[in-house]
Enzyme design. Sequence first.
Site, PDB file in Angstrom:
ATOM      1  N   HIS A  61       0.826  -1.213   0.000  1.00  0.00           N
ATOM      2  CA  HIS A  61       0.000   0.000   0.000  1.00  0.00           C
ATOM      3  C   HIS A  61       0.855   1.256   0.000  1.00  0.00           C
ATOM      4  CE1 HIS A  61       0.436  -0.785   4.453  1.00  0.00           C
ATOM      5  NE2 HIS A  61       0.604   0.526   4.509  1.00  0.00           N
ATOM      6  N   HIS A 121       3.940   7.231   3.372  1.00  0.00           N
ATOM      7  CA  HIS A 121       4.866   6.089   3.336  1.00  0.00           C
ATOM      8  C   HIS A 121       4.471   5.124   2.234  1.00  0.00           C
ATOM      9  CE1 HIS A 121       1.669   4.526   6.125  1.00  0.00           C
ATOM     10  NE2 HIS A 121       1.927   3.357   5.556  1.00  0.00           N
ATOM     11  N   GLU A 125       7.668   1.337   4.972  1.00  0.00           N
ATOM     12  CA  GLU A 125       7.101   0.325   5.868  1.00  0.00           C
ATOM     13  C   GLU A 125       7.359  -1.041   5.238  1.00  0.00           C
ATOM     14  OE1 GLU A 125       2.855   0.743   6.498  1.00  0.00           O
ATOM     15  OE2 GLU A 125       2.699  -1.241   7.430  1.00  0.00           O
TER      16      GLU A 125
HETATM   17  C1  MC0 Z   1      -1.271   1.147  10.515  1.00  0.00           C
HETATM   18  C2  MC0 Z   1       0.071   0.922   9.894  1.00  0.00           C
HETATM   19  C3  MC0 Z   1      -0.048  -0.106   8.774  1.00  0.00           C
HETATM   20  O1  MC0 Z   1       0.036   0.208   7.592  1.00  0.00           O
HETATM   21  O2  MC0 Z   1      -0.271  -1.284   9.143  1.00  0.00           O
HETATM   22  C4  MC0 Z   1       0.704   2.231   9.440  1.00  0.00           C
HETATM   23  O3  MC0 Z   1       1.055   2.451   8.322  1.00  0.00           O
HETATM   24  S1  MC0 Z   1       0.915   3.375  10.695  1.00  0.00           S
HETATM   25  C5  MC0 Z   1       1.683   4.786   9.885  1.00  0.00           C
HETATM   26  C6  MC0 Z   1       2.103   5.779  10.899  1.00  0.00           C
HETATM   27  N1  MC0 Z   1       3.188   5.260  11.678  1.00  0.00           N
HETATM   28  C7  MC0 Z   1       4.479   5.600  11.438  1.00  0.00           C
HETATM   29  O4  MC0 Z   1       4.787   6.408  10.560  1.00  0.00           O
HETATM   30  C8  MC0 Z   1       5.537   4.988  12.340  1.00  0.00           C
HETATM   31  C9  MC0 Z   1       6.916   5.332  11.943  1.00  0.00           C
HETATM   32  N2  MC0 Z   1       7.126   6.770  11.885  1.00  0.00           N
HETATM   33  C10 MC0 Z   1       7.850   7.467  12.777  1.00  0.00           C
HETATM   34  O5  MC0 Z   1       8.458   6.908  13.691  1.00  0.00           O
HETATM   35  C11 MC0 Z   1       7.886   8.950  12.631  1.00  0.00           C
HETATM   36  O6  MC0 Z   1       6.737   9.379  11.915  1.00  0.00           O
HETATM   37  C12 MC0 Z   1       9.155   9.488  11.918  1.00  0.00           C
HETATM   38  C13 MC0 Z   1       9.299   8.949  10.485  1.00  0.00           C
HETATM   39  C14 MC0 Z   1      10.408   9.154  12.742  1.00  0.00           C
HETATM   40  C15 MC0 Z   1       9.008  10.995  11.796  1.00  0.00           C
HETATM   41  O7  MC0 Z   1       8.691  11.478  13.045  1.00  0.00           O
HETATM   42  P1  MC0 Z   1       8.593  13.044  13.296  1.00  0.00           P
HETATM   43  O8  MC0 Z   1       7.697  13.675  12.287  1.00  0.00           O
HETATM   44  O9  MC0 Z   1       8.327  13.266  14.740  1.00  0.00           O
HETATM   45  O10 MC0 Z   1      10.067  13.360  13.035  1.00  0.00           O
HETATM   46  P2  MC0 Z   1      10.869  14.640  12.812  1.00  0.00           P
HETATM   47  O11 MC0 Z   1      10.003  15.839  12.819  1.00  0.00           O
HETATM   48  O12 MC0 Z   1      11.985  14.541  13.772  1.00  0.00           O
HETATM   49  O13 MC0 Z   1      11.373  14.386  11.333  1.00  0.00           O
HETATM   50  C16 MC0 Z   1      12.594  13.800  11.024  1.00  0.00           C
HETATM   51  C17 MC0 Z   1      12.787  13.990   9.535  1.00  0.00           C
HETATM   52  O14 MC0 Z   1      11.939  13.058   8.843  1.00  0.00           O
HETATM   53  C18 MC0 Z   1      11.097  13.755   7.948  1.00  0.00           C
HETATM   54  N3  MC0 Z   1       9.831  13.031   7.852  1.00  0.00           N
HETATM   55  C19 MC0 Z   1       8.892  12.910   8.787  1.00  0.00           C
HETATM   56  N4  MC0 Z   1       7.876  12.158   8.343  1.00  0.00           N
HETATM   57  C20 MC0 Z   1       8.202  11.813   7.074  1.00  0.00           C
HETATM   58  C21 MC0 Z   1       7.567  11.040   6.074  1.00  0.00           C
HETATM   59  N5  MC0 Z   1       6.386  10.475   6.306  1.00  0.00           N
HETATM   60  N6  MC0 Z   1       8.172  10.879   4.898  1.00  0.00           N
HETATM   61  C22 MC0 Z   1       9.400  11.434   4.660  1.00  0.00           C
HETATM   62  N7  MC0 Z   1      10.048  12.173   5.576  1.00  0.00           N
HETATM   63  C23 MC0 Z   1       9.459  12.365   6.762  1.00  0.00           C
HETATM   64  C24 MC0 Z   1      10.978  15.131   8.540  1.00  0.00           C
HETATM   65  O15 MC0 Z   1      10.600  16.064   7.562  1.00  0.00           O
HETATM   66  C25 MC0 Z   1      12.372  15.363   9.047  1.00  0.00           C
HETATM   67  O16 MC0 Z   1      13.207  15.710   7.998  1.00  0.00           O
HETATM   68  P3  MC0 Z   1      14.373  16.766   8.157  1.00  0.00           P
HETATM   69  O17 MC0 Z   1      15.272  16.172   9.212  1.00  0.00           O
HETATM   70  O18 MC0 Z   1      14.983  16.834   6.805  1.00  0.00           O
HETATM   71  O19 MC0 Z   1      13.675  18.020   8.599  1.00  0.00           O
HETATM   72 CO    CO Z   2       0.962   1.601   6.368  1.00  0.00          CO
END
Ligand code: MC0
Ligand code: CO
Length: 141
Positions: free
Chosen positions: A7, A80, A131
């Site tokens: 996805h 993602h 992911e």
């Molecule tokens: C239900 C499940 C499923 O499918 O089964 C799902 O999908 S759940 C989907 C939701 N769950 C997740 O996303 C879990 C994993 N995600 C995470 O742990 C977090 O969202 C992070 C990816 C670490 C980002 O966290 P946060 O926004 O607090 O971080 P941050 O502000 O420190 O950002 C660090 C750097 O990553 C970038 N950044 C943040 N989100 C981003 C994204 N979605 N795509 C690309 N880059 C991204 C920011 O712009 C920043 O870049 P710069 O450093 O250049 O400024």
């Molecule tokens: Co997902």
Amino acid sequence: MIGRLNHVGVATPSIEASVALYRDMLGATKIGTPFDMPAQGVRVCFVDLPNSQIELIEPLGDASPIHGFLAKNPKGGQHHVCFEVEEILAARDELRAKGATILGTGEPRIGAHGTPILFIHPKDMGGVLIELMESPKGEGH
Ligand SMILES: C[C@@H](C(=O)O)C(=O)SCCNC(=O)CCNC(=O)[C@H](O)C(C)(C)COP(=O)(O)OP(=O)(O)OC[C@H]1O[C@@H](n2cnc3c(N)ncnc32)[C@H](O)[C@@H]1OP(=O)(O)O
Ligand SMILES: [Co+2]
């Protein structure tokens, strides 16, 4: 390592508004019922396509991992991409050995399809949040 594109995750401030867009603008007909995933901090709704799915995600709770993304992208956006892998732990260990940062504790969680998932930090993947999802049994590629 990677198999099928399972996805594309799309963050939105309103699943209801996004469902209307995919249905009315793009003519999507197979749209699931939204459901909460409190352990992942998101509310989820799948739009089924012939070859893949769009996963609409809306923040759920104060600790949602998508609050920061929506603060930067208030209208939402592509969040993602999710690829299937046959063995999630083998994939994790291989990625770590290659220097990738696995997000969170590194222990897989159960995702929206009922199989274990992990995320790779976007800084290690050219700015794309990846992911990985273990293929449902019997559907490995
Ligand atoms: C239900 C499940 C499923 O499918 O089964 C799902 O999908 S759940 C989907 C939701 N769950 C997740 O996303 C879990 C994993 N995600 C995470 O742990 C977090 O969202 C992070 C990816 C670490 C980002 O966290 P946060 O926004 O607090 O971080 P941050 O502000 O420190 O950002 C660090 C750097 O990553 C970038 N950044 C943040 N989100 C981003 C994204 N979605 N795509 C690309 N880059 C991204 C920011 O712009 C920043 O870049 P710069 O450093 O250049 O400024
Ligand atoms: Co997902």
